[in-house]
Design an enzyme around this catalytic site. Structure first.
Site, short mmCIF file in Angstrom:
data_model
loop_
_atom_site.label_atom_id
_atom_site.label_comp_id
_atom_site.label_asym_id
_atom_site.label_seq_id
_atom_site.Cartn_x
_atom_site.Cartn_y
_atom_site.Cartn_z
N ASP A 20 0.86 -1.31 0.11
CA ASP A 20 0.03 0.12 0.06
C ASP A 20 0.72 1.54 0.01
OD1 ASP A 20 1.13 -0.20 2.54
OD2 ASP A 20 -0.86 -0.09 3.49
N HIS A 21 2.09 1.24 0.29
CA HIS A 21 3.02 2.40 0.55
C HIS A 21 3.64 2.96 -0.72
CE1 HIS A 21 2.19 2.49 4.76
NE2 HIS A 21 2.98 3.28 5.10
N ASP A 65 3.43 -0.71 11.31
CA ASP A 65 3.22 0.49 10.92
C ASP A 65 2.35 1.08 12.19
OD1 ASP A 65 2.31 2.11 8.39
OD2 ASP A 65 0.73 2.53 10.01
N ARG A 85 -2.24 12.68 10.28
CA ARG A 85 -0.92 13.36 10.37
C ARG A 85 -0.47 14.43 9.82
NH1 ARG A 85 3.06 8.47 11.39
NH2 ARG A 85 1.84 8.32 13.34
N SER A 101 5.73 7.86 12.78
CA SER A 101 5.61 6.50 12.18
C SER A 101 6.56 5.64 12.98
CB SER A 101 6.26 6.73 10.65
OG SER A 101 6.64 5.35 10.17
N ARG A 125 8.65 3.74 11.60
CA ARG A 125 9.57 3.08 10.74
C ARG A 125 10.90 2.81 11.45
NH1 ARG A 125 9.16 8.76 7.51
NH2 ARG A 125 7.01 8.00 7.63
#
EC number: 4.2.1.3
Length: 784
Positions: free
Chosen positions: A128-129, A193, A475, A670, A672
């Site tokens: 999806d990213h 995520d 965000r 995030s 990440r």
């Protein structure tokens, strides 16, 4: 005699067709219910949850919150686990793992490095990213498949080899797919995520983590989490009019701020809960990530049952009904903090710009914007994203758009729509919502994250041009959506975005203001009303799921040594047993430093599987306190100013260790883990801040770095970018014992300060081994 009478009663009930389903558990063992349609042999285990809860309740001898029931219900050793909210570390056994494609690359590369043949729990990858919003859904998806073919092939084959389900590009956003297929009341799910808490809308404990945490769970190792505090949000009254579920979390964000939920689970309860749809509850839980919460959750109720039934999981709802006492909080349970919100009095909100906790009633935003000098005209309105792309969201937005069209109006602002999943896209096309949204001027984008994460090829402005956008996203940090630091992004509900896009200005309040129709007559928009679920069944759309084969051992997973997108990982070096002496300061960060500042997304997403390449974005968004600039730091050896990554590489080449100094809530945003991998890869050893965001602090520990906090926050001012730092006493590194930091100034003077940490014993072993993955391998070698 009594059992015969009971049996006779049940036989009569069966013969007359009354309540057949509920008789079966009494006469025989409970029927096994699959966790999802895609894993028919993986079953929900409420019996184990119940057993663990009973053990813990007996030990603690007090009523439990819902959060505690599900968290403690997944303890590895409920009989012996030390439990103290906010202090002890829990060893947990989550039910499943979910990964989005940008973080899955590094997670799967780490899993490959572990040497294990197959994942130990059900796991999925969601593409999806990597789909950039440019010209519309079909074209953008085709382009993404071409550009990212190497990465998609890697994730597909790695999934097949190691037993991981693969959702192809175009399937939809990870959190919507989880809500539709994988979340259920009482589940514990971890996802790579930060918005994984979306699943709390179905009564699950769903937590965002870094890839290394996901690897632990996929490897069958107990997962560690600091025992969360529980903040209760009591909801009274009832939602109505223009007020939506999004306004609940916008209000809560204004109360708690971006770090007020750190280390806590937000647990919603009270009579107002029942006025919120299941997908509305998911919206609220999703954006709980913006207040730093570990996760958020709602108690199991009829709205969840209705959603489960509509998404083909009535069997799960029936099972949840039987165990409902464990899927709601105990009467008399105690929260660490309680916030009360009367939904009947709650007004529509809009938060921003530049931070998701700057809350304003929609009625005030126009005046506030004028006073602050924010652009009033709205350039683009964007609805959708993982936060607000449900059938109900699209229906309420279409209800607003339909009124405008009836008066001959279209959007004055550009307007985009992001469906949350292929199922949502197909259903809103069938039911006419997409047609209405297009007719009002909207562009339907691909079923993907798109502009919400910076995947937006924006053409209507130039970089540096001051402008305003309104979104239904979660965000709104500086430059997040379009890489333009002058874009003022505001977050609100989809229906408010739609209304403001039609008006084209922040000065419009749909509750009180009038629009002028094409015929010159004024009219007022009525509050939108829409079905929370389709009257017909959901249209699943195209089949985009790839099942892992029963035996994937023969599957090849290729990573070319010359690839610019993927790179196999090399183990980080072990701690040498010495103190960290005379470290240089790479950067002393001024103000907010999110994971977007540390490891930018947008165009950098293409390098998420290549550690060395993506390290070229290390801290390029952080503001250097020495000169007030981004991506400009002094090289202590040459005295020249240059980019942060270049300076870090220079120090690494020279064999010099370095540190970063940060402010409050360092690493918010995030999940990440690249924001932790990159400093480690380029020679960093220590990150010292006033405070950390939860996920980022854990990610740093996992990669063998030392995240430390000032015992006295004022000591932040004692360190200057030109100083050298030594961390001493590492041979005696122990839980709860502060570390000593010696600051050496250029004039020869020294100061000593104390630094706190949250390491437990096993996490200290990660540091000593060089990383959590190194430690995992050490333990495997010892046991083999």
């Amino acid at each position: 005699r009594v059992p015969v009478l009971i049996l006779s009663f049940f036989q009569h009930a069966l013969n007359s067709g009354v309540r057949r389903y509920h008789v079966a558990p009494v006469l025989c063992q409970r029927a096994k219910v699959a966790m999802s349609h895609f894993e028919p042999n993986e079953y929900i285990n409420y019996e184990k949850l119940e057993k663990n809860i009973n053990i813990v309740r007996k030990r603690l001898d007090r009523p439990l919150t819902l959060s505690e029931k599900i968290v403690y219900g997944h303890l590895d050793d409920p009989a012996k686990q030390e439990i103290e909210r906010g202090k002890t570390y829990l060893r947990l056994r989550p039910d499943r793992v979910a990964m989005q494609d940008a973080t899955a690359q590094m997670a799967m590369l780490q899993f490959i490095s572990s040497g294990l043949p197959k994942v130990a729990v059900p796991s999925t990858i969601h593409c999806d990213h990597l789909i950039e919003a440019q010209s519309g859904g079909e074209k953008d998806l085709k382009r993404a498949k071409d550009i990212n073919q190497e990465v998609y092939n890697f994730l597909s084959t790695a999934g097949a080899k190691y037993g991981v389900g693969f959702w192809k590009p175009g399937s939809g956003i990870i959190h919507q797919i989880i809500l539709e297929n994988y979340s259920y009341p009482g589940v514990m799910l971890i996802g790579t995520d930060s918005h994984t808490p979306n699943g709390g809308g179905l009564g699950g404990i769903c937590i965002g983590v870094g890839g290394a945490d996901a690897v632990d769970v996929m490897a069958g190792i107990p997962w560690e989490l600091k025992c969360p505090k529980v903040i209760g949000v009591k909801l009274t009254g009832k939602l109505s009019g223009w007020t939506s579920p999004k306004d609940v979390i916008l209000k809560v964000a204004g109360i708690l701020t971006v770090k007020g939920g750190t280390g806590a689970i937000i647990e919603y309860h009270g009579p107002g809960v029942d006025s919120i749809s299941c997908t509305g509850m998911a919206t609220i839980c999703n954006m709980g990530a913006e207040i730093g919460a570990t996760t958020s959750i709602f108690p199991y109720n009829e709205r969840m049952k209705k959603y489960l039934g509509k998404t083909g999981r009535a069997d799960i709802a029936a099972l949840a009904d039987e165990f409902k006492q464990h899927l709601v909080p105990d009467s008399g349970c105690q929260y660490d903090q309680v916030i009360e919100i009367n939904l009947s009095e709650l007004k529509p909100h809009i938060n921003g710009p530049f931070t998701p906790d700057l809350a304003h009633p929609v009625s005030d935003i126009g005046a506030v914007a004028e006073k602050e000098g924010w652009p009033i005209d709205i350039r683009v309105g964007l609805i959708g994203s993982c936060t607000n792309s449900s059938y109900e969201d699209m229906g309420r937005s279409a209800a607003v758009a339909k009124q405008a069209l009836a008066h001959g109006l279209k959007c004055k602002s550009m307007f985009t729509i992001t469906p949350g999943s292929e199922q949502i896209r197909a259903t809103i096309e069938r039911d006419g919502y997409a047609k209405i949204l297009r007719e009002v001027g909207g562009l339907v984008l691909a079923n993907a994250c798109g502009p919400c994460i910076g995947q937006w090829d924006r053409k209507d402005i130039k970089k540096g041009e001051k402008n305003t956008i309104v979104t239904s996203y979660n965000r709104n940090f500086t430059g997040r959506n379009d890489a333009n630091p002058e874009t003022h992004a505001f977050v609100t509900s989809p229906e408010i975005v739609t209304a403001l896009s039609i008006a084209g200005t922040l000065k419009f309040n749909p509750e009180t203001d009038y629009l002028t129709g094409a015929d010159g007559k004024k009219f007022k928009l009525e509050a939108p009303d829409a079905d929370e679920l389709p009257k017909l069944e959901f249209d699943p759309g195209q089949d985009t799921y790839q099942y892992p084969p029963k035996d994937g051992s023969g599957q090849r997973v290729d990573v070319s040594p010359t690839s610019q997108r993927l790179q196999l990982l090399e183990p980080f070096d072990k701690w040498d047993g010495k103190d960290l002496e005379d470290m240089l300061i790479l950067i002393k960060v001024k103000g907010k430093c999110t994971t977007d500042h540390i490891s930018a997304a947008g165009p950098w997403l293409k390098f998420r599987g290549h550690l060395d390449n993506i390290s070229n974005n290390l801290l390029i968004g952080a503001i250097n306190i020495e000169n007030g600039k981004a991506n400009s730091v002094r090289n202590a050896l040459t005295q020249e100013f240059g980019p942060v990554p270049d300076t870090a590489r220079y120090y690494k080449k020279m064999g010099i260790k370095w540190a970063v100094i940060g402010d409050e809530n360092y690493g918010e945003g995030s999940s990440r883990e690249h924001a932790a991998l990159e400093p480690r890869h380029l020679g960093g050893r220590v990150i010292i801040t006033k405070s950390f965001a939860r996920i980022h602090e854990t990610n740093l520990k996992k990669q063998g770095l030392l995240p430390l906090t000032f015992a006295d926050p004022a000591d932040y001012n004692k360190i200057h970018p030109v100083d050298k730092l030594s961390i001493v006493g590492l041979k005696d590194f122990a839980p709860g014992k502060p570390l000593k930091c010696i600051i050496k100034h250029p004039n020869g003077s020294q100061e000593t300060i104390m630094l706190n940490h949250t390491f437990n014993e096993s996490q200290i072993e990660w540091f000593q081994a060089g990383s959590a993955l190194n430690r995992m391998k050490e333990l495997q070698q010892k046991s083999s």
